[in-house]
Design an enzyme around this catalytic site. Structure first.
Site, PDB file in Angstrom:
ATOM      1  N   ASP A  51       0.832  -1.202   0.000  1.00  0.00           N
ATOM      2  CA  ASP A  51       0.000   0.000   0.000  1.00  0.00           C
ATOM      3  C   ASP A  51       0.867   1.252   0.000  1.00  0.00           C
ATOM      4  OD1 ASP A  51      -2.618   1.503   0.533  1.00  0.00           O
ATOM      5  OD2 ASP A  51      -1.440   2.051   2.282  1.00  0.00           O
ATOM      6  N   GLU A 123      -1.958  -5.480  -3.450  1.00  0.00           N
ATOM      7  CA  GLU A 123      -1.009  -4.704  -2.644  1.00  0.00           C
ATOM      8  C   GLU A 123       0.050  -5.606  -2.019  1.00  0.00           C
ATOM      9  OE1 GLU A 123      -3.483  -0.776  -1.246  1.00  0.00           O
ATOM     10  OE2 GLU A 123      -3.608  -2.552   0.029  1.00  0.00           O
TER      11      GLU A 123
END
Length: 232
Positions: A51, A123
């Site tokens: 992320d 992610e």
């Protein structure tokens, strides 16, 4: 794992040096929990890392690509690019949904098609790639997978359902629209929010997302579709 490695090599010319990282990225918590005795690692920590690097690379790209756009516009565009639904779409484009390891219960409940799980997987893969190959490899991957869609304007056309809902309801006069958090689950770095939208105190829609804003948009979309059908 062999099919995953083959797919990464054929699609992206990627070969992981540390295959454990790759396997961890594709292991959901539900699978790890069902195999506790094997002490299998799941992908939440890699998701946290992915992320961060995703935000950095997309932010740098937008800052360079659009030198005259104000910060607010760049932030809105970035949020559309990295939102749960978008990341899940990228994961499907890469066929990552075929390779994730899920617990039996999660598999039966449709987890392989769930945006939350696929967005987290995407992610986590970026986090694993960062540790294995470095930030330039992540950047190269994103420029293959994500940037072409950004440059095609795919995310400029994302609908703001909160605004659409407000405009629809105001046709009939003043209304009070409120968004209420119903539940908040998951670890601090991977929260999942469930939000209800209330119209004059009446619940009209509900939605989920990895942030309150995304959950509100999903709830507004749900309400907009219901209210549209009842108005016309």
């Amino acid at each position: 794992m062999e099919n995953l490695k083959k797919a990464l090599l054929e699609q992206f010319d990627l070969v992981f040096s540390d295959e454990t990282l790759l396997e961890t990225a594709f292991t959901h918590t539900s699978y790890a929990n069902e195999h506790r005795l094997l002490k299998i690692s799941h992908n939440e920590r890699l998701e946290f890392l992915g992320d961060a690097v995703l935000q950095l690379i997309i932010s740098e790209y937008l800052y360079t690509k659009y030198p005259k756009r104000p910060e607010g516009d760049l932030s809105k565009l970035r949020s559309m690019i990295v939102r749960e639904e978008s990341l899940a779409g990228f994961a499907r484009d890469c066929q990552f949904d075929q390779f994730i390891k899920l617990g039996r219960g999660e598999e039966k409940s449709g987890g392989r098609n769930r945006d939350t799980i696929l967005g987290d997987l995407f992610e986590a893969f970026l986090g694993a790639l960062l540790l294995d190959k470095g930030v330039e490899a992540v950047k190269s991957f994103l420029y293959q997978v994500m940037i072409p869609k950004v440059e095609a304007g795919d995310f400029e056309r994302v609908t703001d359902y909160k605004t659409k809902l407000q405009e629809l309801l105001q046709i009939n006069g003043d209304v009070e629209i409120a968004y209420q958090v119903v539940s908040e689950t998951g670890p601090a770095h991977a929260k999942n929010f469930e939000v209800a939208v209330l119209i004059n105190g009446r619940k009209s829609g509900q939605g989920q997302g990895r942030s309150k804003k995304l959950a509100e948009q999903e709830a507004a979309k749900n309400a907009f579709e219901k209210e549209s059908s009842s108005c016309f």
